[in-house]
Scaffold this motif. Sequence first.
Motif, PDB file in Angstrom:
ATOM      1  N   GLY A  49      46.355  54.153  40.014  1.00  0.00           N
ATOM      2  CA  GLY A  49      46.388  52.823  39.380  1.00  0.00           C
ATOM      3  C   GLY A  49      47.918  52.387  39.135  1.00  0.00           C
ATOM      4  O   GLY A  49      48.144  51.261  38.309  1.00  0.00           O
TER       5      GLY A  49
ATOM      6  N   GLN B 113      48.231  48.721  40.648  1.00  0.00           N
ATOM      7  CA  GLN B 113      47.553  47.701  40.018  1.00  0.00           C
ATOM      8  C   GLN B 113      48.314  47.395  38.614  1.00  0.00           C
ATOM      9  O   GLN B 113      48.467  46.100  38.336  1.00  0.00           O
ATOM     10  CB  GLN B 113      46.348  48.186  39.592  1.00  0.00           C
ATOM     11  CG  GLN B 113      45.448  47.259  38.748  1.00  0.00           C
ATOM     12  CD  GLN B 113      43.919  47.836  38.574  1.00  0.00           C
ATOM     13  OE1 GLN B 113      43.758  48.969  38.854  1.00  0.00           O
ATOM     14  NE2 GLN B 113      43.221  46.962  37.833  1.00  0.00           N
TER      15      GLN B 113
ATOM     16  N   CYS C 114      51.635  45.354  39.738  1.00  0.00           N
ATOM     17  CA  CYS C 114      51.554  43.916  40.202  1.00  0.00           C
ATOM     18  C   CYS C 114      51.626  42.929  38.887  1.00  0.00           C
ATOM     19  O   CYS C 114      50.863  42.816  38.087  1.00  0.00           O
ATOM     20  CB  CYS C 114      50.214  43.796  40.884  1.00  0.00           C
ATOM     21  SG  CYS C 114      49.870  42.196  41.781  1.00  0.00           S
TER      22      CYS C 114
ATOM     23  N   ILE D 268      46.261  43.062  42.835  1.00  0.00           N
ATOM     24  CA  ILE D 268      45.357  44.313  43.147  1.00  0.00           C
ATOM     25  C   ILE D 268      44.329  44.748  42.217  1.00  0.00           C
ATOM     26  O   ILE D 268      44.822  44.699  40.971  1.00  0.00           O
ATOM     27  CB  ILE D 268      46.629  45.444  43.221  1.00  0.00           C
ATOM     28  CG1 ILE D 268      47.396  45.077  44.638  1.00  0.00           C
ATOM     29  CG2 ILE D 268      45.658  46.759  43.866  1.00  0.00           C
ATOM     30  CD1 ILE D 268      48.435  46.103  44.641  1.00  0.00           C
ATOM     31  N   ARG D 269      43.116  45.252  42.463  1.00  0.00           N
ATOM     32  CA  ARG D 269      42.230  45.689  41.632  1.00  0.00           C
ATOM     33  C   ARG D 269      41.505  46.818  42.246  1.00  0.00           C
ATOM     34  O   ARG D 269      41.011  46.874  43.150  1.00  0.00           O
ATOM     35  CB  ARG D 269      41.127  44.165  41.531  1.00  0.00           C
ATOM     36  CG  ARG D 269      40.149  44.933  40.393  1.00  0.00           C
ATOM     37  CD  ARG D 269      39.291  43.922  40.023  1.00  0.00           C
ATOM     38  NE  ARG D 269      39.877  42.642  39.193  1.00  0.00           N
ATOM     39  CZ  ARG D 269      39.982  41.573  39.612  1.00  0.00           C
ATOM     40  NH1 ARG D 269      39.184  41.057  40.405  1.00  0.00           N
ATOM     41  NH2 ARG D 269      40.658  40.690  38.693  1.00  0.00           N
TER      42      ARG D 269
ATOM     43  N   TYR E 184      39.443  49.251  47.026  1.00  0.00           N
ATOM     44  CA  TYR E 184      40.837  48.820  46.748  1.00  0.00           C
ATOM     45  C   TYR E 184      40.728  47.359  47.059  1.00  0.00           C
ATOM     46  O   TYR E 184      41.015  47.161  48.483  1.00  0.00           O
ATOM     47  CB  TYR E 184      42.089  49.547  47.644  1.00  0.00           C
ATOM     48  CG  TYR E 184      43.165  49.441  47.196  1.00  0.00           C
ATOM     49  CD1 TYR E 184      43.851  50.242  46.391  1.00  0.00           C
ATOM     50  CD2 TYR E 184      43.855  48.455  47.628  1.00  0.00           C
ATOM     51  CE1 TYR E 184      45.280  50.239  45.965  1.00  0.00           C
ATOM     52  CE2 TYR E 184      45.315  48.105  47.228  1.00  0.00           C
ATOM     53  CZ  TYR E 184      45.778  49.035  46.577  1.00  0.00           C
ATOM     54  OH  TYR E 184      47.129  48.942  46.220  1.00  0.00           O
TER      55      TYR E 184
ATOM     56  N   TYR F 196      42.612  43.556  47.352  1.00  0.00           N
ATOM     57  CA  TYR F 196      44.008  42.882  47.355  1.00  0.00           C
ATOM     58  C   TYR F 196      43.735  41.530  47.764  1.00  0.00           C
ATOM     59  O   TYR F 196      42.939  41.098  48.470  1.00  0.00           O
ATOM     60  CB  TYR F 196      44.722  43.564  48.547  1.00  0.00           C
ATOM     61  CG  TYR F 196      45.920  42.808  49.047  1.00  0.00           C
ATOM     62  CD1 TYR F 196      46.889  42.625  48.123  1.00  0.00           C
ATOM     63  CD2 TYR F 196      45.888  42.575  50.439  1.00  0.00           C
ATOM     64  CE1 TYR F 196      47.945  42.067  48.332  1.00  0.00           C
ATOM     65  CE2 TYR F 196      47.128  41.791  50.882  1.00  0.00           C
ATOM     66  CZ  TYR F 196      48.101  41.564  49.693  1.00  0.00           C
ATOM     67  OH  TYR F 196      49.293  40.957  50.064  1.00  0.00           O
TER      68      TYR F 196
ATOM     69  N   CYS G 157      54.353  46.961  44.082  1.00  0.00           N
ATOM     70  CA  CYS G 157      53.130  47.867  44.273  1.00  0.00           C
ATOM     71  C   CYS G 157      53.686  48.957  45.290  1.00  0.00           C
ATOM     72  O   CYS G 157      53.306  49.979  45.008  1.00  0.00           O
ATOM     73  CB  CYS G 157      51.984  47.132  44.660  1.00  0.00           C
ATOM     74  SG  CYS G 157      52.196  46.112  46.094  1.00  0.00           S
TER      75      CYS G 157
END
Length: 151
Positions: A72, A75, A78, A83-84, A104, A106, A117
Motif C-alpha cells: 500500500g 497508494q 499518490c 491508485i486504489r 490494483y 489505476y 508511486c
Amino acid sequence: MSKLKNYIKRYFTAIGSLLIGMRTSMKVFMQKSVTEQYPENRHTTLHIPERHRAMLYMPVDENGKNRCVACGLCQNACPNGTIRLTTATVETEDGKKKKVLEKYEYNLGSCMFCQLCVNTCPHDAIRFSNDFENAVFDKSKLILTLNKNNG
C-alpha cells in the motif's frame, strides 16, 4: 528643448527595440522546422524518450506473476488518489497470515505522472511505460486494472 530631446531619444529606443524583435523573428523564420507530422510518421521517425511517463504498468516474470506484495505504499504516496488497492488476508501453509493483492486499480485520467508511486515501491512492482496514445471518448475506460493477468 528638453522635451524634444527626450522625444527623439525615446523614438530611437523604440526603433532599436523593434529591430531587435525583427532580428529574433527572422532568425526563427530561417531555422529548420522541427514539427513532427503526427500521426503520419508514428511508425517511421517518431521518437519517444525512454524517460517519458505515459501510464503505469505492472511487469510480470516468466511465470506471469507480478512483484506486488500489497503493502500500500504506492497508494499512500499518490497525492490525488489515482491508485486504489483491494487486498485480502490469507493464511499460508505454516499458519501465518499474509496480505495478498486482489485488485490494483489505476485511474489514468487523474494521474499527474509525478512518479511518487514508482519511487516508493520497494519491490519495483510498478513502472511507467512509453505508450502515449491513451485518448478515449469514455472516461470510464481510463480506470485500469493492472493485475488482471494474475487472476
